[in-house]
Design an enzyme around this catalytic site. Sequence first.
Site, mmCIF file in Angstrom:
data_model
loop_
_atom_site.group_PDB
_atom_site.id
_atom_site.type_symbol
_atom_site.label_atom_id
_atom_site.label_comp_id
_atom_site.label_asym_id
_atom_site.label_seq_id
_atom_site.Cartn_x
_atom_site.Cartn_y
_atom_site.Cartn_z
ATOM 1 N N ASP A 32 42.347 74.631 34.154
ATOM 2 C CA ASP A 32 42.312 73.242 33.681
ATOM 3 C C ASP A 32 40.980 72.643 34.117
ATOM 4 O O ASP A 32 40.499 72.956 35.208
ATOM 5 C CB ASP A 32 43.487 72.461 34.306
ATOM 6 C CG ASP A 32 43.876 71.225 33.505
ATOM 7 O OD1 ASP A 32 45.031 71.164 33.043
ATOM 8 O OD2 ASP A 32 43.027 70.325 33.353
ATOM 9 N N PHE A 81 47.058 75.838 25.962
ATOM 10 C CA PHE A 81 47.320 74.412 25.692
ATOM 11 C C PHE A 81 46.028 73.595 25.648
ATOM 12 O O PHE A 81 45.973 72.576 24.973
ATOM 13 C CB PHE A 81 48.179 73.795 26.812
ATOM 14 C CG PHE A 81 49.590 74.282 26.868
ATOM 15 C CD1 PHE A 81 50.538 73.821 25.966
ATOM 16 C CD2 PHE A 81 49.995 75.195 27.833
ATOM 17 C CE1 PHE A 81 51.843 74.261 26.022
ATOM 18 C CE2 PHE A 81 51.305 75.633 27.893
ATOM 19 C CZ PHE A 81 52.235 75.173 26.990
ATOM 20 N N SER A 125 50.996 72.417 16.085
ATOM 21 C CA SER A 125 51.505 71.058 15.906
ATOM 22 C C SER A 125 52.090 70.863 14.524
ATOM 23 O O SER A 125 51.640 71.483 13.544
ATOM 24 C CB SER A 125 50.307 70.117 16.096
ATOM 25 O OG SER A 125 50.591 68.851 15.596
ATOM 26 N N TYR A 150 41.994 66.224 14.441
ATOM 27 C CA TYR A 150 42.927 66.894 15.354
ATOM 28 C C TYR A 150 43.810 67.882 14.577
ATOM 29 O O TYR A 150 43.880 69.077 14.915
ATOM 30 C CB TYR A 150 43.800 65.865 16.086
ATOM 31 C CG TYR A 150 44.950 66.515 16.803
ATOM 32 C CD1 TYR A 150 44.743 67.202 17.997
ATOM 33 C CD2 TYR A 150 46.236 66.488 16.273
ATOM 34 C CE1 TYR A 150 45.798 67.838 18.641
ATOM 35 C CE2 TYR A 150 47.288 67.110 16.914
ATOM 36 C CZ TYR A 150 47.064 67.786 18.093
ATOM 37 O OH TYR A 150 48.101 68.417 18.719
ATOM 38 N N LYS A 154 43.937 72.179 14.518
ATOM 39 C CA LYS A 154 45.119 73.043 14.705
ATOM 40 C C LYS A 154 45.301 73.986 13.508
ATOM 41 O O LYS A 154 45.664 75.151 13.681
ATOM 42 C CB LYS A 154 46.376 72.190 14.929
ATOM 43 C CG LYS A 154 46.370 71.423 16.253
ATOM 44 C CD LYS A 154 46.398 72.379 17.454
ATOM 45 C CE LYS A 154 46.241 71.667 18.771
ATOM 46 N NZ LYS A 154 46.158 72.565 19.931
ATOM 47 N N PHE A 218 54.352 49.589 14.657
ATOM 48 C CA PHE A 218 53.385 49.707 13.560
ATOM 49 C C PHE A 218 54.071 49.822 12.201
ATOM 50 O O PHE A 218 54.158 50.906 11.630
ATOM 51 C CB PHE A 218 52.464 50.910 13.793
ATOM 52 C CG PHE A 218 51.637 50.808 15.050
ATOM 53 C CD1 PHE A 218 50.984 49.634 15.392
ATOM 54 C CD2 PHE A 218 51.500 51.910 15.902
ATOM 55 C CE1 PHE A 218 50.218 49.542 16.550
ATOM 56 C CE2 PHE A 218 50.732 51.828 17.053
ATOM 57 C CZ PHE A 218 50.089 50.642 17.382
HETATM 58 C C1 WQD Z 1 55.383 57.808 16.966
HETATM 59 C C2 WQD Z 1 55.836 56.639 16.108
HETATM 60 C C3 WQD Z 1 54.059 55.218 15.335
HETATM 61 C C4 WQD Z 1 52.847 53.698 19.243
HETATM 62 C C5 WQD Z 1 52.291 62.608 17.907
HETATM 63 C C6 WQD Z 1 51.071 63.247 18.524
HETATM 64 C C7 WQD Z 1 50.518 64.246 17.604
HETATM 65 C C8 WQD Z 1 51.575 65.252 17.146
HETATM 66 C C9 WQD Z 1 52.793 64.568 16.672
HETATM 67 C C10 WQD Z 1 51.532 67.280 18.441
HETATM 68 C C11 WQD Z 1 54.935 56.399 14.915
HETATM 69 C C12 WQD Z 1 54.970 54.477 16.269
HETATM 70 C C13 WQD Z 1 53.501 54.383 18.233
HETATM 71 C C14 WQD Z 1 52.995 52.296 19.330
HETATM 72 C C15 WQD Z 1 54.430 52.344 17.401
HETATM 73 N N1 WQD Z 1 52.021 66.123 18.163
HETATM 74 N N2 WQD Z 1 54.270 53.712 17.325
HETATM 75 N N3 WQD Z 1 53.789 51.664 18.396
HETATM 76 O O1 WQD Z 1 51.800 59.662 15.644
HETATM 77 O O2 WQD Z 1 53.972 60.948 15.526
HETATM 78 O O3 WQD Z 1 51.937 61.863 16.765
HETATM 79 O O4 WQD Z 1 53.205 63.623 17.619
HETATM 80 O O5 WQD Z 1 50.567 67.738 17.991
HETATM 81 O O6 WQD Z 1 49.513 64.894 18.267
HETATM 82 O O7 WQD Z 1 50.137 62.241 18.862
HETATM 83 O O8 WQD Z 1 53.298 59.996 17.713
HETATM 84 O O9 WQD Z 1 54.018 58.638 19.608
HETATM 85 O O10 WQD Z 1 51.852 58.053 18.450
HETATM 86 O O11 WQD Z 1 54.002 57.643 17.265
HETATM 87 O O12 WQD Z 1 55.128 51.729 16.565
HETATM 88 O O13 WQD Z 1 52.419 51.601 20.199
HETATM 89 O O14 WQD Z 1 55.756 55.453 16.907
HETATM 90 O O15 WQD Z 1 53.688 54.398 14.254
HETATM 91 O O16 WQD Z 1 55.756 56.014 13.865
HETATM 92 P P1 WQD Z 1 52.753 60.568 16.302
HETATM 93 P P2 WQD Z 1 53.240 58.577 18.350
#
Ligand code: WQD
Length: 338
Positions: A32, A81, A125, A150, A154, A218
């Site tokens: 790491d 990772f 992912s 990103y 992947k 959001f």
């Molecule tokens: C989840 C939901 C937002 C923050 C993540 C990883 C990505 C991938 C998949 C592995 C969405 C909503 C979020 C906030 C909100 N994983 N939200 N207010 O975008 O699905 O992606 O998982 O590779 O790398 O980042 O996850 O946790 O950001 O969002 O309303 O302050 O929560 O709109 O619907 P996401 P997230």
Amino acid sequence: MQKIVVTGGLGFIGSHTVVELQNEGFEVLIIDNLSNSNIGVLDGITSITGKKPAFFKIDLKDKQKVAQFFKENKVDGVIHFAASKAVGESVHEPLKYYENNIATLIYVLQEMNKNKVTNFIFSSSCTVYGDADEFPITEKSPIKKAENAYGNSKQIGEEIIADVTKVKNLNAIALRYFNPIGGHKSIKIGELPLGVPQNLIPYVTQTAAGIRKELSVFGNDYETHDGTPIRDYIHVTDLAKAHVIAMKRLFEDKQKAKMEYFNIGTGVGSSVFDVIKTFEKVNDLKINYKVVDRREGDVTAYLADVSFANTELGWRSELTLKDALRSAWLWQEKQEIK
Ligand code: WQD
């Protein structure tokens, strides 16, 4: 005892995987660079498992150091990772993402090849599916154009590995994670985002702790049961166990192809409002939130079909959203920054 290198082993998913590997009797060597992790995690792992894993502070972009590591350490497998993972940042810093996620992958694979290390697990992912059209998503669903650097890193990563397996002595499994959340039941390791959290769960826990004033939801105009986007939230301990099972599959020669892909999720979808409500219920707390505009790049839903992982890999998730949201809060409560 087989020796496994875990790159990014002090990160969120990496550290939970190191615990599960050690619990199953594997010897672990962590690499790491501490760019998005904390050395204190090593103590957490040691305290849970009773065994301190070997730790190497190496930046995988340093090709010479990677070569030296593989020359000096005879290992049986690698779980990779180490990568940058913030979707939003990747849109603005594409070169950082291609260097951190692609160049480092190439260096690791080159040295594995030179040193005859043949077992490789890649941290992939659900973002490889892009904005999917049909749910749940199976491993045969189309790989659509990635929405961001990103996701693209992947997709490219998977392609590079697949190309190498065709011509070199390399057996690989790509685990495509959905949304990993929660923390270890001991509350000794968990998610430690630096700065303002980008992901939903740490934002929720920091709002509950009073570090953030309110959570921005959001968008509530998506085509879902309550208007907020659906995700497949998977407990990080279940996800960590998938890596151990995948590594054993490689060691036991159970692969049906030299490169395999598995969705790692729960098959259960939860909306943002479902998450907020469940969090409030299991922890007996209230979350301040307001609905704001949609976040750029967000998709309506991600939901895994996990039947292939269930039947072929022999893995299934055991913990629930409630378990994950309870452990996430207990972990948050332990943090000093309040
Ligand atoms: C989840 C939901 C937002 C923050 C993540 C990883 C990505 C991938 C998949 C592995 C969405 C909503 C979020 C906030 C909100 N994983 N939200 N207010 O975008 O699905 O992606 O998982 O590779 O790398 O980042 O996850 O946790 O950001 O969002 O309303 O302050 O929560 O709109 O619907 P996401 P997230």
